[in-house]
Design a protein around this motif. Structure first.
Motif, PDB file in Angstrom:
ATOM      1  N   SER A 160       0.801  -1.215   0.000  1.00 42.91           N
ATOM      2  CA  SER A 160       0.000   0.000   0.000  1.00 42.91           C
ATOM      3  C   SER A 160       0.837   1.270   0.000  1.00 42.91           C
ATOM      4  O   SER A 160       1.975   1.287   0.464  1.00 42.91           O
ATOM      5  CB  SER A 160      -0.907  -0.004   1.226  1.00 42.91           C
ATOM      6  N   ASN A 265      -3.429   2.897  -8.891  1.00 42.09           N
ATOM      7  CA  ASN A 265      -3.447   1.511  -9.346  1.00 42.09           C
ATOM      8  C   ASN A 265      -4.623   1.261 -10.300  1.00 42.09           C
ATOM      9  O   ASN A 265      -4.787   0.194 -10.847  1.00 42.09           O
ATOM     10  CB  ASN A 265      -3.541   0.585  -8.125  1.00 42.09           C
ATOM     11  N   LEU A 266      -5.483   2.276 -10.427  1.00 38.77           N
ATOM     12  CA  LEU A 266      -6.587   2.350 -11.405  1.00 38.77           C
ATOM     13  C   LEU A 266      -7.789   1.460 -11.088  1.00 38.77           C
ATOM     14  O   LEU A 266      -8.588   1.131 -11.970  1.00 38.77           O
ATOM     15  CB  LEU A 266      -6.071   2.080 -12.821  1.00 38.77           C
ATOM     16  N   THR A 401     -10.727  11.483  -2.894  1.00 44.15           N
ATOM     17  CA  THR A 401     -10.523  10.133  -2.376  1.00 44.15           C
ATOM     18  C   THR A 401      -9.986  10.071  -0.945  1.00 44.15           C
ATOM     19  O   THR A 401     -10.145   9.062  -0.269  1.00 44.15           O
ATOM     20  CB  THR A 401      -9.544   9.409  -3.307  1.00 44.15           C
TER      21      THR A 401
HETATM   22  N1  F0G Z   1      -6.434   8.656  -4.016  1.00 44.19           N
HETATM   23  C1  F0G Z   1      -5.975   8.178  -2.866  1.00 44.19           C
HETATM   24  C2  F0G Z   1      -6.106   9.017  -1.661  1.00 44.19           C
HETATM   25  C3  F0G Z   1      -5.397   6.882  -2.798  1.00 44.19           C
HETATM   26  O1  F0G Z   1      -4.968   6.421  -1.628  1.00 44.19           O
HETATM   27  C4  F0G Z   1      -5.284   6.121  -3.976  1.00 44.19           C
HETATM   28  C5  F0G Z   1      -4.670   4.798  -3.970  1.00 44.19           C
HETATM   29  C6  F0G Z   1      -5.795   6.673  -5.164  1.00 44.19           C
HETATM   30  C7  F0G Z   1      -6.359   7.941  -5.155  1.00 44.19           C
HETATM   31  C8  F0G Z   1      -5.761   5.939  -6.455  1.00 44.19           C
HETATM   32  O2  F0G Z   1      -6.744   4.955  -6.503  1.00 44.19           O
HETATM   33  O3  F0G Z   1      -5.253   3.065  -6.958  1.00 44.19           O
HETATM   34  O4  F0G Z   1      -7.702   2.841  -7.249  1.00 44.19           O
HETATM   35  O5  F0G Z   1      -6.369   4.247  -8.809  1.00 44.19           O
HETATM   36  N2  F0G Z   1      -4.103   4.295  -2.983  1.00 44.19           N
HETATM   37  C9  F0G Z   1      -3.628   2.908  -2.886  1.00 44.19           C
HETATM   38  C10 F0G Z   1      -3.178   2.582  -1.473  1.00 44.19           C
HETATM   39  C11 F0G Z   1      -2.737   2.473  -3.939  1.00 44.19           C
HETATM   40  O6  F0G Z   1      -2.368   1.664  -1.296  1.00 44.19           O
HETATM   41  O7  F0G Z   1      -3.648   3.211  -0.532  1.00 44.19           O
HETATM   42  P1  F0G Z   1      -6.515   3.686  -7.434  1.00 44.19           P
END
Ligand code: F0G
Length: 460
Positions: A160, A265-266, A401
């Motif tokens: 992560s 990671n999409l 997010t």
């Molecule tokens: N925004 C935040 C705050 C994130 O933590 C992540 C991904 C994303 C956007 C991108 O989302 O990977 O689905 O395209 N975080 C992951 C983690 C990789 O390990 O917390 P995604």
């Protein structure tokens, strides 16, 4: 010693796991979560939805009424903004309850100030940072952790950039599971690290980046019966779909022209896309919004993949960005994301570190706030308006997010003017300075504070 109490179980009749590459249906859930024939990722499908005639309970008006009615209930599954939409989720077997922290139910904010800055009329933010552990990951973790427990695993694990690990650790703890976290040493924020410690995870800081952690994890789960809760787990996407269902419900099922999500990671953009396609297929919405993905310029493998070969073959990159949550160069779900871009007519864009910082401060000044990775959406929107892809009168929803407190160090550095340390030209400096509000150290006197107020009035 870790014991495997049960392995893959036969899948419920209501749904199936299908390979996104070769289309083969998986017979059961294997630890590596990939197709046994071609190695691609799996996704949940619901074949029963296509049988005619459709069950009365699955008619659009019945579904909308059921979901609305549950908002007044105190039953844990109804209080969850994910399980409230359980007709569109895979079903747990009888005797298994979801692990829930009452995730979802996040606000859809209007953003008039940011709309003016971008030059459009209607802008909203669906703030997934308002989830129990402060990020959108909780919506997918409630589903995937619940299936991990149903499968009989004692241990769950993830690599992560900090938010998945915080979320996984919390849901594992709530569900009586142990959790193993692999994070890149020194490359995740203190708040995210502190969360996984507090929720009781075995936290390993590896001397590599996220992509390196992923490689190690893939090996670990091959050798031990540990269930992987990274976003390639198809049950994660199912929970994450509900962000789109919720936002459409809030808009009274009026489809916005655009939904814009950040890309790491999409998996999230793919999940949102899956939701709108399913709602469309079920007749709940009449059309599809365009779903676009924004990446940091230093971590832009999807943007390069689309621009350099039309989405046919991933172009991995050595990722570098201060938006540490999306510092990912080799995204697992790129194929799913390409499919969503193609099916919804969305696009990709990348944004510089300075554009991200400015956008984050502007979202903060709106009284909303988010972490840097979320701010790429607004920075990207500004570019998409300039290029004409987003029109002035079109409605746009940004998916934010992560919570603003996820990366307080970044925010402090920005306001103190330390984020770029001299690496700015005059124009950039002036643009950022307009948003900077460094704390002022004063003598403890009324006069000193009044003078500060007077100065602030002048600066308005
Ligand atoms: N925004 C935040 C705050 C994130 O933590 C992540 C991904 C994303 C956007 C991108 O989302 O990977 O689905 O395209 N975080 C992951 C983690 C990789 O390990 O917390 P995604």
């Amino acid at each position: 010693m870790i014991e495997q109490t049960a392995v893959a179980s036969k899948l419920e009749q209501t749904y199936q796991l299908r390979c996104v590459g070769c289309g083969q249906i998986a017979a059961d859930m294997r630890q590596n979560l990939r197709c046994l024939s071609c190695g691609e990722l799996l996704e949940v499908i619901f074949p029963a939805w296509n049988s005619a005639p459709r069950l009365p309970a699955m008619q659009p008006s019945a579904l909308k009424a059921t979901w609305k009615q549950r908002r007044g209930s105190t039953f844990p599954q109804d209080e969850s903004g994910v399980w409230r939409f359980r007709e569109l989720l895979p079903t747990l077997q009888p005797g298994f309850e979801p692990i829930t922290l009452r995730e979802g139910n996040t606000p859809l904010y209007e953003m008039p100030m940011c709309a003016r800055i971008a030059g459009i009329e209607k802008l909203f933010a669906k703030h997934q940072g308002m989830n129990p552990t402060g990020s959108f990951k909780d919506t997918g973790m409630t589903t995937a952790a619940s299936f991990a427990r149903q499968e009989g695993y004692r241990w769950v694990a993830c690599a992560s950039t900090g938010n998945t690990s915080a979320s996984m650790a919390a849901y594992a703890a709530r569900g009586g599971l142990r959790s193993l976290v692999l994070i890149p040493d020194g490359k995740i924020t203190w708040s995210k690290l502190s969360q996984s410690l507090d929720y009781g995870a075995l936290t390993c800081q590896l001397k590599t980046d996220f992509d390196g952690c992923m490689k190690v994890l893939n090996d670990v789960v091959r050798r031990m019966p540990i269930y992987m809760l990274n976003s390639m787990n198809p049950y994660r996407a199912e929970g994450q779909k509900t962000a789109a269902i919720e936002l459409l419900e809030k808009l009274d099922w009026q489809v916005p022209d655009h939904i814009i999500a950040p890309g790491g990671n999409l998996a999230n953009s793919s999940a949102i896309g899956k939701a709108v396609m399913e709602l469309h297929e079920l007749g709940i919405i009449p059309s599809l919004p365009k779903i676009s993905v924004i990446q940091a310029a230093g971590a832009n493998p999807l943007v390069r993949t689309m621009r350099e070969n039309g989405g046919k073959k991933l172009v991995p990159v050595q990722a570098e960005t201060m938006a540490s949550a999306i510092r990912i160069g080799n995204p697992a779900s790129w194929r799913k994301a390409v499919r969503i871009l193609e099916r919804t007519g969305g696009t990709v864009e990348d944004v510089t570190e300075k554009e991200i910082a400015l956008a984050k401060a502007e979202i903060g000044a709106e009284g909303i706030g988010c972490e840097p990775a979320s701010a790429v959406t607004f920075a990207g929107l500004k570019k998409l308006v300039k290029s004409g892809f987003v029109k002035k009168q079109e409605s746009v929803v940004l998916v934010l997010t992560g919570h603003v407190l996820k990366d307080a160090e970044y925010t402090l550095k920005f306001h103190r003017g330390d984020l770029f340390e001299g690496d700015l030209d005059q124009k950039e400096s002036a643009a950022l300075a307009r948003q900077q509000r460094a704390p002022i150290v004063l003598e403890a006197t009324t006069d000193a504070v009044l003078k500060a107020l007077e100065q602030a009035e002048k600066n308005l």
